[in-house]
Motif scaffolding. Structure first.
Motif, PDB file in Angstrom:
ATOM      1  N   ILE A 242      -1.078  16.919 -12.966  1.00  0.00           N
ATOM      2  CA  ILE A 242      -0.248  15.771 -12.593  1.00  0.00           C
ATOM      3  C   ILE A 242      -1.131  14.529 -12.575  1.00  0.00           C
ATOM      4  O   ILE A 242      -2.022  14.394 -11.736  1.00  0.00           O
TER       5      ILE A 242
ATOM      6  N   GLY B  24      -2.330  11.683 -15.870  1.00  0.00           N
ATOM      7  CA  GLY B  24      -3.085  11.738 -17.122  1.00  0.00           C
ATOM      8  C   GLY B  24      -4.051  10.587 -17.255  1.00  0.00           C
ATOM      9  O   GLY B  24      -4.053   9.880 -18.253  1.00  0.00           O
ATOM     10  N   GLY B  25      -4.878  10.379 -16.247  1.00  0.00           N
ATOM     11  CA  GLY B  25      -6.000   9.446 -16.368  1.00  0.00           C
ATOM     12  C   GLY B  25      -7.180  10.207 -16.946  1.00  0.00           C
ATOM     13  O   GLY B  25      -7.040  11.343 -17.442  1.00  0.00           O
TER      14      GLY B  25
ATOM     15  N   ASP C  76       2.701  12.600 -16.648  1.00  0.00           N
ATOM     16  CA  ASP C  76       2.280  11.294 -16.131  1.00  0.00           C
ATOM     17  C   ASP C  76       3.490  10.394 -15.947  1.00  0.00           C
ATOM     18  O   ASP C  76       4.434  10.418 -16.732  1.00  0.00           O
ATOM     19  N   ARG C  77       3.384   9.564 -14.929  1.00  0.00           N
ATOM     20  CA  ARG C  77       4.452   8.618 -14.624  1.00  0.00           C
ATOM     21  C   ARG C  77       4.608   7.594 -15.755  1.00  0.00           C
ATOM     22  O   ARG C  77       5.671   7.110 -16.051  1.00  0.00           O
TER      23      ARG C  77
ATOM     24  N   SER D  94      -7.917   4.303 -15.695  1.00  0.00           N
ATOM     25  CA  SER D  94      -8.673   4.786 -16.844  1.00  0.00           C
ATOM     26  C   SER D  94      -8.460   3.972 -18.108  1.00  0.00           C
ATOM     27  O   SER D  94      -9.203   4.127 -19.068  1.00  0.00           O
TER      28      SER D  94
ATOM     29  N   ALA E 249      -4.239  14.987 -10.086  1.00  0.00           N
ATOM     30  CA  ALA E 249      -5.198  14.039 -10.682  1.00  0.00           C
ATOM     31  C   ALA E 249      -4.561  12.660 -10.748  1.00  0.00           C
ATOM     32  O   ALA E 249      -4.660  11.972 -11.748  1.00  0.00           O
TER      33      ALA E 249
ATOM     34  N   TRP F 186      -3.039   7.662  -6.270  1.00  0.00           N
ATOM     35  CA  TRP F 186      -1.806   8.261  -5.727  1.00  0.00           C
ATOM     36  C   TRP F 186      -1.999   9.717  -5.315  1.00  0.00           C
ATOM     37  O   TRP F 186      -1.042  10.402  -5.019  1.00  0.00           O
TER      38      TRP F 186
ATOM     39  N   MET G 188       0.439  12.779  -3.409  1.00  0.00           N
ATOM     40  CA  MET G 188       0.642  14.089  -4.048  1.00  0.00           C
ATOM     41  C   MET G 188       0.157  15.238  -3.167  1.00  0.00           C
ATOM     42  O   MET G 188       0.779  16.295  -3.097  1.00  0.00           O
TER      43      MET G 188
ATOM     44  N   GLY H 202      -6.956  -3.573 -11.245  1.00  0.00           N
ATOM     45  CA  GLY H 202      -6.643  -2.147 -11.374  1.00  0.00           C
ATOM     46  C   GLY H 202      -6.987  -1.465 -10.059  1.00  0.00           C
ATOM     47  O   GLY H 202      -7.770  -1.983  -9.255  1.00  0.00           O
ATOM     48  N   PHE H 203      -6.398  -0.309  -9.843  1.00  0.00           N
ATOM     49  CA  PHE H 203      -6.589   0.417  -8.582  1.00  0.00           C
ATOM     50  C   PHE H 203      -7.668   1.478  -8.723  1.00  0.00           C
ATOM     51  O   PHE H 203      -7.620   2.309  -9.635  1.00  0.00           O
TER      52      PHE H 203
ATOM     53  N   SER I  22     -17.466   4.967  -9.721  1.00  0.00           N
ATOM     54  CA  SER I  22     -17.803   4.780 -11.139  1.00  0.00           C
ATOM     55  C   SER I  22     -17.246   5.947 -11.934  1.00  0.00           C
ATOM     56  O   SER I  22     -17.927   6.573 -12.742  1.00  0.00           O
ATOM     57  N   GLY I  23     -15.994   6.196 -11.696  1.00  0.00           N
ATOM     58  CA  GLY I  23     -15.377   7.434 -12.166  1.00  0.00           C
ATOM     59  C   GLY I  23     -15.115   7.480 -13.655  1.00  0.00           C
ATOM     60  O   GLY I  23     -14.896   8.560 -14.205  1.00  0.00           O
TER      61      GLY I  23
HETATM   62  C1  LIG Z   1     -10.664  -2.601 -12.568  1.00  0.00           C
HETATM   63  C2  LIG Z   1     -11.512  -1.369 -12.534  1.00  0.00           C
HETATM   64  C3  LIG Z   1     -12.762  -1.379 -13.125  1.00  0.00           C
HETATM   65  C4  LIG Z   1     -13.542  -0.230 -13.143  1.00  0.00           C
HETATM   66  N1  LIG Z   1     -14.711  -0.257 -13.819  1.00  0.00           N
HETATM   67  C5  LIG Z   1     -15.403   0.910 -13.983  1.00  0.00           C
HETATM   68  C6  LIG Z   1     -16.562   0.931 -14.788  1.00  0.00           C
HETATM   69  O1  LIG Z   1     -16.944  -0.072 -15.366  1.00  0.00           O
HETATM   70  N2  LIG Z   1     -17.227   2.095 -14.921  1.00  0.00           N
HETATM   71  C7  LIG Z   1     -16.814   3.236 -14.308  1.00  0.00           C
HETATM   72  O2  LIG Z   1     -17.457   4.243 -14.458  1.00  0.00           O
HETATM   73  N3  LIG Z   1     -15.693   3.247 -13.537  1.00  0.00           N
HETATM   74  C8  LIG Z   1     -14.985   2.116 -13.373  1.00  0.00           C
HETATM   75  N4  LIG Z   1     -13.836   2.110 -12.603  1.00  0.00           N
HETATM   76  C9  LIG Z   1     -13.402   3.358 -11.979  1.00  0.00           C
HETATM   77  C10 LIG Z   1     -12.630   4.253 -12.938  1.00  0.00           C
HETATM   78  O3  LIG Z   1     -11.746   3.501 -13.711  1.00  0.00           O
HETATM   79  C11 LIG Z   1     -11.839   5.292 -12.184  1.00  0.00           C
HETATM   80  O4  LIG Z   1     -12.703   5.978 -11.318  1.00  0.00           O
HETATM   81  C12 LIG Z   1     -11.185   6.336 -13.079  1.00  0.00           C
HETATM   82  O5  LIG Z   1     -10.558   5.757 -14.185  1.00  0.00           O
HETATM   83  C13 LIG Z   1     -10.164   7.127 -12.284  1.00  0.00           C
HETATM   84  O6  LIG Z   1      -9.510   8.025 -13.117  1.00  0.00           O
HETATM   85  P1  LIG Z   1      -8.323   8.917 -12.579  1.00  0.00           P
HETATM   86  O7  LIG Z   1      -7.917   9.776 -13.699  1.00  0.00           O
HETATM   87  O8  LIG Z   1      -8.704   9.563 -11.307  1.00  0.00           O
HETATM   88  O9  LIG Z   1      -7.174   7.884 -12.157  1.00  0.00           O
HETATM   89  P2  LIG Z   1      -6.134   7.019 -13.062  1.00  0.00           P
HETATM   90  O10 LIG Z   1      -6.729   6.588 -14.329  1.00  0.00           O
HETATM   91  O11 LIG Z   1      -5.604   6.002 -12.157  1.00  0.00           O
HETATM   92  O12 LIG Z   1      -5.030   8.079 -13.417  1.00  0.00           O
HETATM   93  C14 LIG Z   1      -4.056   8.501 -12.519  1.00  0.00           C
HETATM   94  C15 LIG Z   1      -2.800   8.797 -13.278  1.00  0.00           C
HETATM   95  O13 LIG Z   1      -1.839   9.369 -12.400  1.00  0.00           O
HETATM   96  C16 LIG Z   1      -0.573   8.937 -12.807  1.00  0.00           C
HETATM   97  N5  LIG Z   1       0.393   9.095 -11.725  1.00  0.00           N
HETATM   98  C17 LIG Z   1       0.462   8.416 -10.551  1.00  0.00           C
HETATM   99  N6  LIG Z   1       1.525   8.806  -9.845  1.00  0.00           N
HETATM  100  C18 LIG Z   1       2.142   9.768 -10.575  1.00  0.00           C
HETATM  101  C19 LIG Z   1       3.292  10.564 -10.375  1.00  0.00           C
HETATM  102  N7  LIG Z   1       4.036  10.472  -9.266  1.00  0.00           N
HETATM  103  N8  LIG Z   1       3.639  11.461 -11.325  1.00  0.00           N
HETATM  104  C20 LIG Z   1       2.905  11.573 -12.457  1.00  0.00           C
HETATM  105  N9  LIG Z   1       1.805  10.843 -12.688  1.00  0.00           N
HETATM  106  C21 LIG Z   1       1.425   9.962 -11.760  1.00  0.00           C
HETATM  107  C22 LIG Z   1      -0.808   7.506 -13.176  1.00  0.00           C
HETATM  108  O14 LIG Z   1       0.211   7.014 -14.010  1.00  0.00           O
HETATM  109  C23 LIG Z   1      -2.162   7.556 -13.870  1.00  0.00           C
HETATM  110  O15 LIG Z   1      -2.059   7.690 -15.268  1.00  0.00           O
HETATM  111  C24 LIG Z   1     -13.072   0.954 -12.524  1.00  0.00           C
HETATM  112  C25 LIG Z   1     -11.829   0.958 -11.893  1.00  0.00           C
HETATM  113  C26 LIG Z   1     -11.041  -0.179 -11.912  1.00  0.00           C
HETATM  114  C27 LIG Z   1      -9.696  -0.139 -11.271  1.00  0.00           C
END
Ligand SMILES: Cc1cc2nc3c(=O)[nH]c(=O)nc-3n(C[C@H](O)[C@H](O)[C@H](O)COP(=O)(O)OP(=O)(O)OC[C@H]3O[C@@H](n4cnc5c(N)ncnc54)[C@H](O)[C@@H]3O)c2cc1C
Lengths: 373, 479
Positions: free
Chosen positions: A10, A12-13, A34-35, A43, A199, A203, A207, A304-305, A333-334
């Protein structure tokens, strides 16, 4: 009765998508829900910096391996995410910053990051675009950046090729535990699987709540800005000692200005916006480091969050008390480290011993040991 | 950065065209303190653009006279005119960041009226990025503000009333176009006649245009469109070909016209960035030009105390903009507690009636300049759609095939709309291509996320004077 998948992811980041990819390549029948479209939240909108000098010390061993993955993205992901490997510089402009830099670079070096301290003059030789005001710099050869907005395109292709079922634009709203595993309630109907990975980026708190687990997640609202295309002004990744600046120029000429300056907004659908004075602060810092940026025009700024647990360390591992349920997120730095941690999680799900330990969340579910810190 | 206290005014009005001017004047007449912000040095907007030098009263067009009159009213009002200021950010609680001659300034008010107008719709063809090809908006600015003559051999192409206005304007100044290429046919023009009945003034003006055009013996190619522009470093010729009323290419001879300039106008797209930036609900209204903020008849958006009027809230033209300005001015006065409900209702009657009277005409004009899907379907694969980032139709089609289903995803896949214009030029067409590719509605592919800055601004101008120690660097990230 609908299919019973081996695994449902759940979110797709970068974290969910990579977990799904390696699980599918390990032989599982995987579905990603993914939403929105893939990689359009953190991401897809992040600064794409792949640096050790902003990575938390505990994550350095992971980040080094992840950097290697990014550098060879074509091989395992099959698609170019615009990754450039280059030198990185973390600057100190004041005595105080020099002290901070010395301490921080030392800790990161102990953890394995090949960072050396050099003088401002030496830094100027590595990066002629630099201002002459730096006193000291951390220099690391393992640095670079990706084009984050290409992440979705890359993973979409890779996941489909690996046989993953994609359900984009399909929010999940609940998870039910069943005798065979899990039934995830989505807008397009229930999706059933033996295992589940949460994932959902910022959010995941909501979840986890569906499974009755309270995992508080703080939401950071990171601001970013990008200039129009300009002539070459820099060739390295440039930051400052305390981590509040990141700069790099892409091959097409734009310069992305970041560093985690905070905007305002809520992850619960509320509008989020930049704070103009913080944008100005971030830009001042950028121009202080690379003076040629003054001649550029600002093309776009956005937010971005980013998720953060209470100890600012990742939440990656099995969900305590619920067999076959896993979580991955809140990796500082995810974007840099995510792919490697996700690969480790996929290993665990596939029943293989991960090469490095995960970051299980048990520590976050007990009452906080001491006051906020 | 000079930071004025919160709430500099009761209401801020963005955009000094007819809608913005009238709403500012109206609100001010009811006792509100009003700040009117515009990038230009003077009010007037696109239609009432202030001429470079005072044009002689006698040959001044009705628009020029109306514009002067309204500028005089504005000058006599208590509205604070904040002109020569480029708006680059609008955030919560109606905080507006501008860049003026003295650098960055901030203004804030509890109410915000957005009247930032529309931008030109460009329907690309191979060669449209050659120097010498320009939009009708630019052509009218040259004509109205600068009185500039076009190059000798120039061709005018596109659709809608602006074609006739520009042709007549230049013909009267002794520079008629070499040819007019009009997507419409005479029957389309005739079809607008009934709606003109309510607008005797405009009818007369229209007749005047026709007379000027006819007496200059300008060849008119009805039901034709530009196929491509040719030339090495700049345009040397344009090739035209026949189309049907929907813009489909039809069989028939192509014709090459030598020219040094091609001015082209295919209607307008509402500039709804500010309401979008603030998160107001949007609706897609094809006949009104595309995505617009969802508004009531007074211009109230879904967000409290945010109003959107004028062409930015749907292409309706200058006359409607004036009554819309009156209505929004009254609504703000009412919502801010300066007039009571009864007085609001009473005073709204006249502008509401006026709007109703204008509706048929404005709808007929908007219909004429609506985007015809076939115009987009006819764009050739190699044509550049996003000129900032050099993205062709073919690139967009590939991205759609690779799975891009909404416009922001399309932007990520291709960089379309990531350049300095932020998709203002290409956005409408790229969205239409995506919708056609997936055979879905425009609603389904969504609208472009608005991002600051609303116009590009130099980093230098944002910096102001500062010492390193003044930068409020937040506390270090955890180690
Ligand atoms: C502005 C910014 C700059 C950054 N710069 C860097 C950098 O330079 N270098 C670095 O290493 N890291 C950086 N980061 C951190 C990095 O982007 C994040 O740590 C990483 O992308 C997180 O990935 P994720 O898959 O956990 O989350 P996300 O990419 O947020 O993915 C979560 C997914 O869950 C989905 N979702 C949410 N709710 C639901 C639901 N109810 N049902 C289905 N799907 C749902 C969302 O649509 C989304 O696609 C930065 C972050 C931000 C915000």
């Amino acid at each position: 009765m609908s299919t019973l998948h081996d695994l449902i992811v759940i979110g797709g980041g970068i974290n969910g998508a990579t977990t799904a990819l390696f699980a599918a390549r390990g032989g599982m029948d995987v579905v990603v829900v993914d939403r929105g479209p893939l990689c359009r939240e953190a991401s897809g909108v992040n600064a794409g910096t792949l640096t050790m000098q902003m990575t938390r010390v505990a994550l350095i061993p992971y980040a080094l391996r992840a950097h290697q993955m990014w550098a060879t993205a074509r091989e395992w992901l099959g698609h170019d995410v615009g990754v450039v490997v280059c030198d990185g510089l973390s600057l100190a402009f004041t005595e105080q910053e020099a002290e901070l830099l010395t301490f921080r670079a030392g800790k990161r070096r102990e953890a394995g990051a090949p960072i050396t301290l050099i003088t401002g003059q030496q830094a100027l030789q590595i990066e002629p675009g630099l201002s002459d005001k730096a006193l000291l710099a951390g220099h690391c050869r393992v640095d670079g950046y990706a084009n984050a907005y290409l992440t979705g395109l890359a993973f979409r292709t890779a996941l489909l090729d690996a046989g993953v079922t994609l359900m984009e634009n399909n929010p999940a709203t609940d998870i039910q535990q069943t005798s065979s595993g899990f039934e995830v309630v989505t807008n397009q109907g229930p999706v059933r699987a033996k295992r589940v990975v949460i994932a959902g980026g910022v959010w995941i708190e909501e979840m986890m709540g569906w499974l009755g687990i309270d995992l508080p997640i703080k939401t950071l609202v990171n601001q970013l800005a990008v200039t129009e295309r300009i002539p070459t002004a820099m060739r390295t990744v440039v930051g400052i000692a305390n981590g509040l600046l990141s700069l790099k120029q892409y091959h097409h000429g734009t310069v992305v200005i970041g560093g985690g300056w905070q905007g305002v907004g809520s992850r619960d659908g509320g509008a989020c916006s930049l704070l103009p004075e913080r944008l100005v602060g971030n830009i001042r810092l950028a121009c202080h480091a690379i003076p040629a940026l003054k001649n550029a025009r600002l093309a776009r700024a956005w937010t971005g969050f980013e998720a953060e647990t209470r100890d600012a360390l990742p939440a990656v591992g099995p969900i305590p008390g619920i067999t076959n349920a896993y979580v991955i997120g809140s990796i500082h730095s995810g974007y840099t480290s995510g792919p490697y941690l996700a690969k480790l999680l996929a290993d665990q799900i596939l029943g293989r011993e991960p090469d490095l330990p995960l970051f299980p969340i048990d520590r976050l579910l007990t009452p906080e040991p001491h006051a906020q810190g | 950065m000079s930071r004025s206290s919160p709430h500099d005014f009761d209401v801020l009005v963005l955009g000094g065209g007819p809608a913005g001017m009238v709403s500012a004047i109206t609100a001010s007449q009811h006792g509100l303190s009003v700040g009117l912000i515009d990038e230009q040095a003077e009010a007037g907007g696109q239609i009432w653009r202030a001429p470079w030098a005072a044009s002689s009263g006698k040959d001044a067009s009705p628009e020029v006279r109306d514009g002067h009159k309204m500028r005089e009213t504005l000058a006599r009002s208590n509205v604070s005119c904040l002109f020569g200021r480029r708006i680059w950010s609008v955030t919560d609680q109606y905080r507006v960041e501008v860049l003026g001659a003295d650098g960055v300034e901030t203004y804030q008010a509890p109410h915000l009226i957005v009247a930032l107008g529309a931008h030109e719709r460009v329907i690309p063809f191979p060669g449209w990025t050659l120097p010498g090809v320009m939009g009708l908006a630019a052509a009218t600015i040259m004509l109205k503000a600068h009185g500039l003559a076009p190059p000798k051999d120039w061709v005018l192409a596109g659709v809608g009333p602006l074609l006739a206005a520009v042709a007549a304007g230049y013909a009267r100044k002794g520079h008629p176009p070499k040819a007019i290429i009009d997507l419409s046919g005479p029957s389309d023009w005739l079809a607008t006649l009934p709606s003109l009945a309510s607008r005797p003034g405009l009818f007369k003006q229209g007749v005047g245009w026709v007379v000027s055009i006819l007496s200059s013996r300008i060849p008119i190619y009805f039901r034709h469109a530009i196929r491509r522009a040719e030339g090495q470093d700049r345009i040397a010729a344009c090739v035209i070909g026949p189309v049907d009323q929907d813009g489909h290419r039809v069989a028939g001879p192509e014709l090459s016209l030598d020219c040094d300039a091609l001015m082209i106008g295919n209607g307008l797209v509402p500039g709804g960035e500010v309401p979008r930036l603030l998160g107001a609900n949007q609706v897609y209204q094809h006949e009104l030009g595309g995505w617009i903020p969802d508004c009531d008849r007074y211009g109230r958006t879904s967000l409290k105390h945010l109003y959107a009027i004028g062409d930015g809230a749907g292409i309706r033209g200058g006359a409607v903009a004036c009554s819309a300005g009156q209505l929004a001015g009254l609504a703000v006065a009412h919502d801010a507690g300066f007039i009571d409900a009864a007085s609001f209702a009473r005073q709204s009657v006249q502008p509401l009636t006026e709007n109703q009277k204008l509706a048929a005409f404005s709808a007929a004009m908007a219909h004429m300049i609506r985007l015809r899907p076939a115009q987009v379907a006819s764009i050739s694969p190699e044509a550049v759609i996003c000129r900032c980032e050099d993205v062709t139709r073919q690139d967009l089609v590939c991205a759609a095939k690779a799975g891009a289903r909404d416009v922001n995803q399309l932007k990520h896949f291709t960089r379309c709309g990531m350049g300095p214009c932020q998709g203002r030029m290409c956005g409408d067409i790229a969205a239409e291509i995506l919708a056609q590719e997936h055979q879905v509605s425009r609603q389904a592919v969504g609208y472009w996320t608005a991002r600051p800055p609303l116009r590009p601004i130099s980093l230098q101008s944002m910096l102001g004077r500062f010492e390193y120690s003044d930068i409020p660097i937040p506390k270090p990230a955890p180690l």
